[in-house]
Write an enzyme that holds these catalytic residues in place. Structure first.
Site, PDB file in Angstrom:
ATOM      1  N   LYS A 229     -14.881  49.542  31.102  1.00 10.58           N
ATOM      2  CA  LYS A 229     -14.718  50.917  30.602  1.00 10.58           C
ATOM      3  C   LYS A 229     -13.290  51.183  30.115  1.00 10.58           C
ATOM      4  O   LYS A 229     -13.093  51.728  29.039  1.00 10.58           O
ATOM      5  CB  LYS A 229     -15.065  51.942  31.698  1.00 10.58           C
ATOM      6  CG  LYS A 229     -16.471  51.809  32.240  1.00 10.58           C
ATOM      7  CD  LYS A 229     -16.762  52.841  33.321  1.00 10.58           C
ATOM      8  CE  LYS A 229     -15.883  52.737  34.562  1.00 10.58           C
ATOM      9  NZ  LYS A 229     -15.982  51.454  35.286  1.00 10.58           N
TER      10      LYS A 229
ATOM     11  N   ARG B 152     -17.830  60.691  38.946  1.00 10.01           N
ATOM     12  CA  ARG B 152     -18.315  59.569  39.743  1.00 10.01           C
ATOM     13  C   ARG B 152     -19.303  60.025  40.805  1.00 10.01           C
ATOM     14  O   ARG B 152     -19.804  59.200  41.566  1.00 10.01           O
ATOM     15  CB  ARG B 152     -17.133  58.897  40.448  1.00 10.01           C
ATOM     16  CG  ARG B 152     -16.752  57.519  39.880  1.00 10.01           C
ATOM     17  CD  ARG B 152     -15.491  57.109  40.609  1.00 10.01           C
ATOM     18  NE  ARG B 152     -15.174  55.719  40.591  1.00 10.01           N
ATOM     19  CZ  ARG B 152     -14.310  55.146  39.759  1.00 10.01           C
ATOM     20  NH1 ARG B 152     -13.755  55.832  38.796  1.00 10.01           N
ATOM     21  NH2 ARG B 152     -14.023  53.860  39.870  1.00 10.01           N
TER      22      ARG B 152
ATOM     23  N   ARG C 194      -8.405  40.544  36.929  1.00  8.49           N
ATOM     24  CA  ARG C 194      -7.775  41.626  36.135  1.00  8.49           C
ATOM     25  C   ARG C 194      -6.274  41.726  36.408  1.00  8.49           C
ATOM     26  O   ARG C 194      -5.830  41.674  37.547  1.00  8.49           O
ATOM     27  CB  ARG C 194      -8.445  42.959  36.482  1.00  8.49           C
ATOM     28  CG  ARG C 194      -7.728  44.150  35.865  1.00  8.49           C
ATOM     29  CD  ARG C 194      -8.588  45.373  35.794  1.00  8.49           C
ATOM     30  NE  ARG C 194      -8.976  45.892  37.089  1.00  8.49           N
ATOM     31  CZ  ARG C 194      -9.821  46.906  37.262  1.00  8.49           C
ATOM     32  NH1 ARG C 194     -10.390  47.487  36.223  1.00  8.49           N
ATOM     33  NH2 ARG C 194     -10.115  47.333  38.467  1.00  8.49           N
TER      34      ARG C 194
ATOM     35  N   ARG D 195      -3.922  44.778  40.928  1.00  9.36           N
ATOM     36  CA  ARG D 195      -4.128  45.965  41.751  1.00  9.36           C
ATOM     37  C   ARG D 195      -4.539  45.578  43.165  1.00  9.36           C
ATOM     38  O   ARG D 195      -5.330  44.664  43.364  1.00  9.36           O
ATOM     39  CB  ARG D 195      -5.213  46.853  41.126  1.00  9.36           C
ATOM     40  CG  ARG D 195      -4.683  47.699  40.000  1.00  9.36           C
ATOM     41  CD  ARG D 195      -5.763  48.387  39.207  1.00  9.36           C
ATOM     42  NE  ARG D 195      -6.841  48.957  39.999  1.00  9.36           N
ATOM     43  CZ  ARG D 195      -7.891  49.586  39.465  1.00  9.36           C
ATOM     44  NH1 ARG D 195      -7.979  49.718  38.148  1.00  9.36           N
ATOM     45  NH2 ARG D 195      -8.832  50.064  40.235  1.00  9.36           N
TER      46      ARG D 195
ATOM     47  N   ARG E  59     -16.146  48.541  46.634  1.00 13.53           N
ATOM     48  CA  ARG E  59     -16.163  49.438  45.470  1.00 13.53           C
ATOM     49  C   ARG E  59     -17.485  49.354  44.733  1.00 13.53           C
ATOM     50  O   ARG E  59     -18.000  50.364  44.248  1.00 13.53           O
ATOM     51  CB  ARG E  59     -15.010  49.094  44.528  1.00 13.53           C
ATOM     52  CG  ARG E  59     -13.703  49.652  45.034  1.00 13.53           C
ATOM     53  CD  ARG E  59     -12.527  49.024  44.375  1.00 13.53           C
ATOM     54  NE  ARG E  59     -12.527  49.226  42.952  1.00 13.53           N
ATOM     55  CZ  ARG E  59     -11.909  48.421  42.090  1.00 13.53           C
ATOM     56  NH1 ARG E  59     -11.255  47.369  42.529  1.00 13.53           N
ATOM     57  NH2 ARG E  59     -11.941  48.672  40.820  1.00 13.53           N
TER      58      ARG E  59
HETATM   59  P1  ADP Z   1     -12.325  50.847  38.232  1.00 17.35           P
HETATM   60  O1  ADP Z   1     -12.265  51.217  36.788  1.00 17.35           O
HETATM   61  O2  ADP Z   1     -11.907  49.476  38.474  1.00 17.35           O
HETATM   62  O3  ADP Z   1     -13.604  51.245  38.884  1.00 17.35           O
HETATM   63  P2  ADP Z   1     -10.606  53.094  38.684  1.00 17.35           P
HETATM   64  O4  ADP Z   1      -9.262  52.773  38.200  1.00 17.35           O
HETATM   65  O5  ADP Z   1     -11.500  53.934  37.829  1.00 17.35           O
HETATM   66  O6  ADP Z   1     -11.306  51.726  39.045  1.00 17.35           O
HETATM   67  O7  ADP Z   1     -10.542  53.805  40.105  1.00 17.35           O
HETATM   68  C1  ADP Z   1      -9.777  53.256  41.146  1.00 17.35           C
HETATM   69  C2  ADP Z   1     -10.023  54.058  42.406  1.00 17.35           C
HETATM   70  O8  ADP Z   1      -9.586  55.421  42.219  1.00 17.35           O
HETATM   71  C3  ADP Z   1     -11.485  54.200  42.836  1.00 17.35           C
HETATM   72  O9  ADP Z   1     -11.933  53.083  43.585  1.00 17.35           O
HETATM   73  C4  ADP Z   1     -11.431  55.488  43.668  1.00 17.35           C
HETATM   74  O10 ADP Z   1     -10.859  55.242  44.946  1.00 17.35           O
HETATM   75  C5  ADP Z   1     -10.450  56.334  42.882  1.00 17.35           C
HETATM   76  N1  ADP Z   1     -11.136  57.154  41.867  1.00 17.35           N
HETATM   77  C6  ADP Z   1     -11.062  57.017  40.511  1.00 17.35           C
HETATM   78  N2  ADP Z   1     -11.821  57.929  39.902  1.00 17.35           N
HETATM   79  C7  ADP Z   1     -12.409  58.666  40.881  1.00 17.35           C
HETATM   80  C8  ADP Z   1     -13.334  59.755  40.887  1.00 17.35           C
HETATM   81  N3  ADP Z   1     -13.812  60.247  39.752  1.00 17.35           N
HETATM   82  N4  ADP Z   1     -13.714  60.254  42.083  1.00 17.35           N
HETATM   83  C9  ADP Z   1     -13.224  59.764  43.236  1.00 17.35           C
HETATM   84  N5  ADP Z   1     -12.375  58.726  43.298  1.00 17.35           N
HETATM   85  C10 ADP Z   1     -11.962  58.173  42.135  1.00 17.35           C
HETATM   86  P1  ADP Z   2     -13.389  49.014  34.282  1.00 15.67           P
HETATM   87  O1  ADP Z   2     -12.446  50.043  33.678  1.00 15.67           O
HETATM   88  O2  ADP Z   2     -14.817  49.306  33.938  1.00 15.67           O
HETATM   89  O3  ADP Z   2     -13.164  48.837  35.735  1.00 15.67           O
HETATM   90  P2  ADP Z   2     -11.767  47.057  32.833  1.00 15.67           P
HETATM   91  O4  ADP Z   2     -11.757  47.553  31.434  1.00 15.67           O
HETATM   92  O5  ADP Z   2     -10.553  47.296  33.647  1.00 15.67           O
HETATM   93  O6  ADP Z   2     -13.068  47.619  33.602  1.00 15.67           O
HETATM   94  O7  ADP Z   2     -12.107  45.495  32.783  1.00 15.67           O
HETATM   95  C1  ADP Z   2     -12.178  44.711  33.970  1.00 15.67           C
HETATM   96  C2  ADP Z   2     -11.680  43.298  33.653  1.00 15.67           C
HETATM   97  O8  ADP Z   2     -12.610  42.631  32.786  1.00 15.67           O
HETATM   98  C3  ADP Z   2     -10.331  43.233  32.938  1.00 15.67           C
HETATM   99  O9  ADP Z   2      -9.639  42.123  33.427  1.00 15.67           O
HETATM  100  C4  ADP Z   2     -10.708  43.057  31.458  1.00 15.67           C
HETATM  101  O10 ADP Z   2      -9.705  42.340  30.738  1.00 15.67           O
HETATM  102  C5  ADP Z   2     -11.997  42.248  31.549  1.00 15.67           C
HETATM  103  N1  ADP Z   2     -12.983  42.571  30.516  1.00 15.67           N
HETATM  104  C6  ADP Z   2     -13.284  43.813  30.034  1.00 15.67           C
HETATM  105  N2  ADP Z   2     -14.291  43.741  29.129  1.00 15.67           N
HETATM  106  C7  ADP Z   2     -14.650  42.425  29.049  1.00 15.67           C
HETATM  107  C8  ADP Z   2     -15.636  41.703  28.283  1.00 15.67           C
HETATM  108  N3  ADP Z   2     -16.478  42.343  27.455  1.00 15.67           N
HETATM  109  N4  ADP Z   2     -15.698  40.380  28.445  1.00 15.67           N
HETATM  110  C9  ADP Z   2     -14.882  39.734  29.305  1.00 15.67           C
HETATM  111  N5  ADP Z   2     -13.926  40.353  30.057  1.00 15.67           N
HETATM  112  C10 ADP Z   2     -13.811  41.685  29.926  1.00 15.67           C
END
Ligand code: ADP
Ligand code: ADP
Length: 218
Positions: free
Chosen positions: A15, A90, A129, A162, A173
């Site tokens: 995303k 979420r 990542r 992270r 998660r």
């Molecule tokens: P990822 O994209 O890898 O799922 P995020 O960066 O979106 O992770 O979120 C990291 C952490 O921040 C989540 O695991 C949660 O603890 C918190 N968080 C992010 N967005 C929300 C939300 N909308 N509601 C509650 N907690 C959130």
């Molecule tokens: P999210 O925000 O949904 O948690 P991220 O955009 O942070 O996901 O992507 C998670 C990991 O996967 C990152 O290391 C990113 O570089 C990699 N990634 C994202 N999209 C793709 C894809 N289509 N194919 C392979 N790796 C990807």
């Protein structure tokens, strides 16, 4: 009328990567709730201190804190044409709050692309990542490496892994996602807003699928 896009999908599906690309071409900002929390943690604000314990365990930050953070972000002037929301809502409570909040701008949720991929792909992506310290640009050690190891291509800042991308937290998660966030899939599907995108494709192909959704309806 402003345009609001909610990117839905499990942790690690891509995303943030897609939102960074789309925000460059669309005239609306990328709002990542995770990035906003991480900024608050780095600045040691009260919100950051409260949120950190939840984030490190892979739990969701309580709804009221999250909603008020997003509310103040959406009130900033760069959101006048809308926003690309990544990681919010979420929970169903957050989705209701978002509707109320967008009403304040005469807006509504316009599109909900739902990006999905099988769990082993999510785990592989999260554990490889690397994130940029300054602006949250996203890399993957194998799939999308930076030109110079450990350095962000976009702004030259340091890349880090992270804390919550470590394996025990990753598993939690994903479980939290299935329990608390996955109900939003049906919620938005019933409203006719959801379009599914295969997140197992390459970054370029996922971008093309997302662009097609936004252009078709826009
Ligand atoms: P990822 O994209 O890898 O799922 P995020 O960066 O979106 O992770 O979120 C990291 C952490 O921040 C989540 O695991 C949660 O603890 C918190 N968080 C992010 N967005 C929300 C939300 N909308 N509601 C509650 N907690 C959130
Ligand atoms: P999210 O925000 O949904 O948690 P991220 O955009 O942070 O996901 O992507 C998670 C990991 O996967 C990152 O290391 C990113 O570089 C990699 N990634 C994202 N999209 C793709 C894809 N289509 N194919 C392979 N790796 C990807």
């Amino acid at each position: 009328m402003p345009t609001y896009i909610v990117l839905l999908g499990p942790p690690g599906v891509g995303k943030g990567t897609q939102a960074n690309i789309l925000a460059d071409t669309a005239s609306i900002p990328h709002i990542s709730s995770g990035d906003l929390f991480r900024e608050n943690i780095a600045e040691k604000t009260d919100l950051g201190m409260l949120a950190q314990a939840y984030i490190n365990k892979g739990e969701l930050v309580p709804d009221d804190l999250t909603i008020s953070m997003i509310r103040s972000r959406l009130h900033q002037p760069d959101c006048k044409n809308g926003a690309l929301l990544d990681g919010f809502p979420r929970t169903i409570v957050q989705a209701h709050a978002l509707e109320k909040l967008l009403g304040e701008f005469n807006g509504k949720v316009d599109y909900v692309p739902y990006i999905n991929a099988p769990e082993p792909i999510l785990v592989e992506r999260l554990s490889g990542r690397w994130t940029c310290k300054e602006n949250g640009h996203i890399y993957h050690e194998k799939n999308n490496p930076p030109k110079r190891s450990g350095i962000c291509d976009e702004d030259g800042s340091e890349l880090y892994q992270r804390e919550d991308d470590k394996s025990e937290t990753v598993v939690n998660r994903i479980a939290v996602y299935f329990k608390q966030t996955a109900p939003l899939i049906d919620y938005y599907r019933k409203q006719g807003l959801l379009t599914e995108v295969d997140g197992a494709q390459s970054i370029e192909k996922v971008t093309a699928s997302l662009m097609a959704i936004i252009e078709k309806k826009g």
